[in-house]
Design a protein around this motif. Sequence first.
Motif, PDB file in Angstrom:
ATOM      1  N   ASP A  71      33.680  41.421  36.708  1.00 42.27           N
ATOM      2  CA  ASP A  71      33.728  39.807  36.937  1.00 42.27           C
ATOM      3  C   ASP A  71      32.877  39.314  35.165  1.00 42.27           C
ATOM      4  O   ASP A  71      32.425  38.468  34.624  1.00 42.27           O
ATOM      5  CB  ASP A  71      33.511  38.905  37.342  1.00 42.27           C
ATOM      6  CG  ASP A  71      33.053  38.775  38.454  1.00 42.27           C
ATOM      7  OD1 ASP A  71      32.070  39.966  38.226  1.00 42.27           O
ATOM      8  OD2 ASP A  71      32.262  37.645  38.738  1.00 42.27           O
ATOM      9  N   SER A 120      38.713  39.690  36.225  1.00 50.46           N
ATOM     10  CA  SER A 120      37.536  39.051  37.000  1.00 50.46           C
ATOM     11  C   SER A 120      37.577  38.489  38.341  1.00 50.46           C
ATOM     12  O   SER A 120      36.820  37.904  38.874  1.00 50.46           O
ATOM     13  CB  SER A 120      36.781  38.734  35.654  1.00 50.46           C
ATOM     14  OG  SER A 120      37.532  37.199  35.634  1.00 50.46           O
ATOM     15  N   THR A 121      39.391  37.990  38.458  1.00 52.29           N
ATOM     16  CA  THR A 121      39.645  37.242  39.698  1.00 52.29           C
ATOM     17  C   THR A 121      40.450  38.184  40.698  1.00 52.29           C
ATOM     18  O   THR A 121      40.906  39.345  39.959  1.00 52.29           O
ATOM     19  CB  THR A 121      40.094  36.221  39.403  1.00 52.29           C
ATOM     20  OG1 THR A 121      41.456  36.250  39.045  1.00 52.29           O
ATOM     21  CG2 THR A 121      38.894  35.203  38.498  1.00 52.29           C
ATOM     22  N   GLU A 122      40.015  37.988  41.919  1.00 48.89           N
ATOM     23  CA  GLU A 122      40.707  39.045  42.494  1.00 48.89           C
ATOM     24  C   GLU A 122      42.387  39.016  42.977  1.00 48.89           C
ATOM     25  O   GLU A 122      43.295  39.572  42.902  1.00 48.89           O
ATOM     26  CB  GLU A 122      40.571  38.687  44.283  1.00 48.89           C
ATOM     27  CG  GLU A 122      41.801  39.233  45.471  1.00 48.89           C
ATOM     28  CD  GLU A 122      41.248  38.719  46.779  1.00 48.89           C
ATOM     29  OE1 GLU A 122      42.850  39.022  47.713  1.00 48.89           O
ATOM     30  OE2 GLU A 122      40.398  38.590  47.578  1.00 48.89           O
ATOM     31  N   THR A 123      43.445  37.885  42.349  1.00 46.35           N
ATOM     32  CA  THR A 123      43.826  36.895  41.965  1.00 46.35           C
ATOM     33  C   THR A 123      44.839  38.019  40.912  1.00 46.35           C
ATOM     34  O   THR A 123      45.920  39.040  40.750  1.00 46.35           O
ATOM     35  CB  THR A 123      44.726  35.470  41.681  1.00 46.35           C
ATOM     36  OG1 THR A 123      44.273  35.005  43.491  1.00 46.35           O
ATOM     37  CG2 THR A 123      46.014  35.121  41.422  1.00 46.35           C
ATOM     38  N   ASP A 124      44.115  38.260  40.011  1.00 42.88           N
ATOM     39  CA  ASP A 124      44.441  38.575  38.493  1.00 42.88           C
ATOM     40  C   ASP A 124      44.969  40.299  38.666  1.00 42.88           C
ATOM     41  O   ASP A 124      46.248  40.603  38.385  1.00 42.88           O
ATOM     42  CB  ASP A 124      43.916  37.851  36.970  1.00 42.88           C
ATOM     43  CG  ASP A 124      43.753  36.720  37.112  1.00 42.88           C
ATOM     44  OD1 ASP A 124      44.657  36.051  37.348  1.00 42.88           O
ATOM     45  OD2 ASP A 124      42.659  36.676  35.728  1.00 42.88           O
ATOM     46  N   LEU A 149      33.304  39.138  42.922  1.00 47.62           N
ATOM     47  CA  LEU A 149      34.557  38.853  41.607  1.00 47.62           C
ATOM     48  C   LEU A 149      33.904  37.263  41.737  1.00 47.62           C
ATOM     49  O   LEU A 149      33.871  36.448  42.744  1.00 47.62           O
ATOM     50  CB  LEU A 149      36.115  39.152  41.476  1.00 47.62           C
ATOM     51  CG  LEU A 149      36.413  40.832  41.875  1.00 47.62           C
ATOM     52  CD1 LEU A 149      37.609  41.175  42.506  1.00 47.62           C
ATOM     53  CD2 LEU A 149      35.653  41.379  40.799  1.00 47.62           C
ATOM     54  N   LEU A 150      35.013  36.701  40.863  1.00 47.64           N
ATOM     55  CA  LEU A 150      34.695  35.028  39.926  1.00 47.64           C
ATOM     56  C   LEU A 150      35.608  34.694  40.900  1.00 47.64           C
ATOM     57  O   LEU A 150      35.676  33.492  41.375  1.00 47.64           O
ATOM     58  CB  LEU A 150      35.150  35.046  38.547  1.00 47.64           C
ATOM     59  CG  LEU A 150      34.376  35.078  37.205  1.00 47.64           C
ATOM     60  CD1 LEU A 150      35.221  35.053  36.205  1.00 47.64           C
ATOM     61  CD2 LEU A 150      33.295  34.122  37.470  1.00 47.64           C
ATOM     62  N   GLU A 151      37.039  34.757  41.594  1.00 51.50           N
ATOM     63  CA  GLU A 151      37.444  34.538  42.389  1.00 51.50           C
ATOM     64  C   GLU A 151      37.847  36.106  43.607  1.00 51.50           C
ATOM     65  O   GLU A 151      38.109  37.014  43.031  1.00 51.50           O
ATOM     66  CB  GLU A 151      38.378  33.606  41.958  1.00 51.50           C
ATOM     67  CG  GLU A 151      39.446  33.590  43.032  1.00 51.50           C
ATOM     68  CD  GLU A 151      40.538  34.438  43.143  1.00 51.50           C
ATOM     69  OE1 GLU A 151      41.423  34.703  44.844  1.00 51.50           O
ATOM     70  OE2 GLU A 151      41.522  34.605  42.172  1.00 51.50           O
TER      71      GLU A 151
END
Length: 128
Positions: free
Chosen positions: A12, A37-41, A62-64
């Motif tokens: 991130d 930068s996120t787990e979901t992405d 990470l950011l999320e």
Amino acid sequence: MHRRLKTYLVEDNKTIRDNLIATLEDLAQVETVGHASTETDATTWLSNPSTDWDLAVVDIFLLEGSGLGVLEKLQERAPHQHLVILSNYATPSMRERCAQLGANRVFDKSEDIDALIDYCVERTSQLQ
């Protein structure tokens, strides 16, 4: 011409990500195929059967979400698809947890960049 290691970065911090891309592409025969930068992405892209990747380099924070979540969701992956953790938080207990979740290796950002480069070079030669 040698095949490059198709690598996806989950980081991130833009400065760290940009420097890592430049370093790995220059020194380790890596082709960066994307980043998140996120787990979901990250998990959405990495788990998509139409994506082509050999190595994912994942930060823990990470950011999320987290890199641990990425590991957990990607335990089922092709044998040639390696997932490594690159973090400032590579404590012995964190290394053990990452190994339990299926990480191929854990690298410390402040101490193990050369080891990560060596790992990428070794993986590239194994894929030739």
